[in-house]
Design a protein around this motif. Sequence first.
Motif, PDB file in Angstrom:
ATOM      1  N   THR A 470      -1.714   9.672  -5.326  1.00 57.05           N
ATOM      2  CA  THR A 470      -1.672   9.307  -6.710  1.00 57.05           C
ATOM      3  C   THR A 470      -1.262  10.232  -7.647  1.00 57.05           C
ATOM      4  O   THR A 470      -0.522   9.797  -8.602  1.00 57.05           O
ATOM      5  CB  THR A 470      -3.123   8.605  -7.228  1.00 57.05           C
ATOM      6  N   THR A 475       6.120   7.696  -6.335  1.00 55.87           N
ATOM      7  CA  THR A 475       5.211   7.213  -5.563  1.00 55.87           C
ATOM      8  C   THR A 475       5.362   6.555  -4.357  1.00 55.87           C
ATOM      9  O   THR A 475       4.550   6.756  -3.335  1.00 55.87           O
ATOM     10  CB  THR A 475       4.238   6.035  -6.358  1.00 55.87           C
ATOM     11  N   THR A 476       6.576   5.739  -4.385  1.00 59.20           N
ATOM     12  CA  THR A 476       6.956   4.905  -3.068  1.00 59.20           C
ATOM     13  C   THR A 476       7.290   6.140  -1.889  1.00 59.20           C
ATOM     14  O   THR A 476       7.132   5.938  -0.967  1.00 59.20           O
ATOM     15  CB  THR A 476       8.141   4.065  -3.300  1.00 59.20           C
ATOM     16  N   THR A 478       6.488   9.098  -1.757  1.00 54.40           N
ATOM     17  CA  THR A 478       5.555   9.874  -1.404  1.00 54.40           C
ATOM     18  C   THR A 478       4.515   9.272  -0.280  1.00 54.40           C
ATOM     19  O   THR A 478       4.122   9.713   0.725  1.00 54.40           O
ATOM     20  CB  THR A 478       4.515  10.272  -2.384  1.00 54.40           C
ATOM     21  N   HIS A 479       4.409   7.878  -0.750  1.00 52.48           N
ATOM     22  CA  HIS A 479       3.404   7.210   0.255  1.00 52.48           C
ATOM     23  C   HIS A 479       4.116   7.022   1.724  1.00 52.48           C
ATOM     24  O   HIS A 479       3.660   7.065   2.705  1.00 52.48           O
ATOM     25  CB  HIS A 479       3.196   5.867  -0.488  1.00 52.48           C
ATOM     26  N   THR A 663      -6.766  11.937 -11.753  1.00 52.21           N
ATOM     27  CA  THR A 663      -6.505  10.745 -11.250  1.00 52.21           C
ATOM     28  C   THR A 663      -7.692  10.031 -11.207  1.00 52.21           C
ATOM     29  O   THR A 663      -7.778   8.888 -10.855  1.00 52.21           O
ATOM     30  CB  THR A 663      -6.004  10.873  -9.983  1.00 52.21           C
ATOM     31  N   ASN A 737       3.732   7.253 -12.267  1.00 53.45           N
ATOM     32  CA  ASN A 737       4.041   8.503 -11.705  1.00 53.45           C
ATOM     33  C   ASN A 737       5.431   7.997 -10.675  1.00 53.45           C
ATOM     34  O   ASN A 737       6.348   8.911 -10.549  1.00 53.45           O
ATOM     35  CB  ASN A 737       3.073   9.041 -10.765  1.00 53.45           C
ATOM     36  N   GLY A 738       5.306   6.858 -10.479  1.00 51.84           N
ATOM     37  CA  GLY A 738       6.159   6.294  -9.698  1.00 51.84           C
ATOM     38  C   GLY A 738       7.714   6.198 -10.207  1.00 51.84           C
ATOM     39  O   GLY A 738       8.978   6.064  -9.489  1.00 51.84           O
ATOM     40  N   ILE A 775       7.552  -0.391  -8.213  1.00 57.31           N
ATOM     41  CA  ILE A 775       6.179   0.275  -8.125  1.00 57.31           C
ATOM     42  C   ILE A 775       5.271  -0.928  -8.482  1.00 57.31           C
ATOM     43  O   ILE A 775       5.451  -1.901  -9.356  1.00 57.31           O
ATOM     44  CB  ILE A 775       5.938   1.158  -9.512  1.00 57.31           C
TER      45      ILE A 775
END
Length: 781
Positions: A470, A475-476, A478-479, A663, A737-738, A775
């Motif tokens: 998070t 974000t995408t 990183t996940h 977070t 963040n994304g 996102i």
Amino acid sequence: MSDERTLRDYDGPAGGWDSLKSVARHLHEQHIPVRGAKTLLSMNQPDGFDCPGCAWPDRDHTSTFEFCENGAKAVAAEATALRAGPELFARHAVTELARYSDHWLEGQGRLTTPLRYDAATDKYVPIAWDDAFTIIATHLDALPSPDQAIFYTSGRTSNEAAFLYQLFVRQYGTNNFPDCSNMCHEPSGAAMKPQIGVGKGTVSLQDFEQADAIFIFGQNPGTNHPRMLGELRAAAKRGAAIVAFNPLRERGLEKFADPKDALEMLHNGSTRIASDYFQLRIGGDLAALKGMIRHMLERDADVLASGAPSLLDRAFIDAHTSGFEAFADDVMAESWDTIVAESGLTEAQLRKAGDIYLGAGKVIACWGMGITQHKHSVATIQMIVNLLLLRGNLGRPGAGACPVRGHSNVQGDRTMMIWEKPPVAFLDRLRDVFGFEPPRTDGYDTIGAIEAMRDGRAKVFFAMGGNFATATPDTTATHAALRKCALTVHVATKLNRSHLVHGREALVLPCLGRTEIDMQATGPQAVTVEDSMSMVHLSAGINAPASPALLSEPAIVARLAQATLGDRGHVPWRWLVEDYDRIRDLIARVFDDFHDFNARVRVPGGFQLPNGARDRNWHTADGRASFRAHAIPVDTALHRARAGRDAPVFNLTTVRSHDQYNTTIYGLNDRYRGVSGERRVLFAHADDIAALGMAAGDRVDLESLGEDGVRRVARHFLLADYDIPRGCLAAYYPETNGLVPLESFADQARTPTSKSIPVLVHRPTPEASTASRDIPLDVIV
């Protein structure tokens, strides 16, 4: 709650009765009204525990209770009676939990038992500690290279845990130590270390008592470091100038009511904080600083021509600095037109700010992540230091540099060498003390770690605290990178999103919190932390552990090291954690500044680490502090995004709400900005909202304009009219963040550019195709 009831004006001060009401409500929600109050009164006391929130220091760590709303919420969240035990995970599959909001996840309470991900049922199931360590050790031993493992560290980790952690990982064979510094204050160290010889602040709390002016750049202490408001309030009351440079009007920089001041509370009074408030454009700090300095140089030239003494500290400049003439030439070559255009302030405003600085005998300059999360962060911080050097405002009482760091021990973890770029001298000392050859190749920082997982160059991810999935950008991406790992492991106190973004195998290991009694073989233990002003002090919990199954962070590291290394390295891991004095004795052998560690840290208030710049000893290449010239950037990602595009391109900055810390989401309110029950909010100037043909209360989508060709969209934000410069927007972290491309980071420091994101604002559109990298919208339950 309807949109119309979500936004309202807030005209109260920071602090005050509303802060006390908010804390009381939070204690009630956590089901700890009595124990919570007792716990709060033991925070930051000589025989108590250090606040698990921010790293702002306490006066000698011996004062009476110092109220801080967010610190109280952090303590209450950790001391909660709520439990996220095995029954929670028996009820919910991981894919189901992933649909819930971060606020809901936080609200499930403390983790109670080690957990293993069972792919067959898509659920976390209990696992014995020894079995968990065996799984991790098996994965680590099977890697072709130690560099295929990543070891992340949160800033809440104690000095003792951080020291053991880096020792284990370097004996294992890698310097892969991404940490939260990579995402926040990395530019501060990268800027100051070559310029003045230290990467830390040079001031103490006592300096705030003597400063004639305090300049605050890119920081919102009312929400992020509330205890700092006490120092600012005292300075304001004695007449010091407090000059704020911030794009948003923030209540904590305007006025503050101290809950400890009975008279002020009784009369519903408050103290004005900022004497001058300059609302520059997002990212305009470098230009603003250069404008102030140009004005000062112009005035100095005029007084010298008249035969009067210089307005600058020429004796200090001659004796202690290098590069002044080249720096001055660069400043004078910068046009006022460029300075005004890029700062968003008028020439008159910048000249006024320069005069305030010239009129102050002693000046402190503070800054936060509003400075560090830009492409040109390092240059901006060096310009702040240039400002201080001009009048000798380093290395004397009442003056200096003050980077205000976030998490409670982020600075201490770096001192313990949680760092992907360890100095040669430190590695040599490790070799000499422990008899092994540590790895010499630099490891991955946070951006590098995500890239390595994405590219298949890293297979195991171990996180000592934090919420990596998070907190990070893109974000995408990183996940997806985390999900490619063979194993992900998280040491944590509470459930968070990172536990739900897992590798093929996954473990969650629950640990003790700062508020809890850490009982080891020789009795209850205390850990140590280092605050933003280099004070090292003890922290000992007073509450019973949330579960008998919890281990301390040092114990987790020691048992993992024993399982992985066995007798290799000849370190008695389990023996060390029987008594943390033994760990501190080892720290003293490795770091000279920690000599007599155990004796010195038991003095009330602890001890302060040396700081060369504070003593005007410049540990730089030429033994001097240096002026650093930097051009005002006029070809940024924002400039390029706006060029040739008819649609308005805005500059988005991320901010925290008053109901969160990093977070961790405590609630869905942001009192000082007038928001309740909502987090997907977009703050914009009223004229910009009207120019878009929209109205406050409308829902919009945000599309970032990265230069990598990837479409990133964040959906369903509520437009809010706010006092912010035109062309600028603000929204909460981590919801945005994304929108930050992985490839967009600070020069020389690689900190994500989360405070300067070029974006378009759209009316809501149907969900994009699965080919796009949109996102997802959290489901608030």
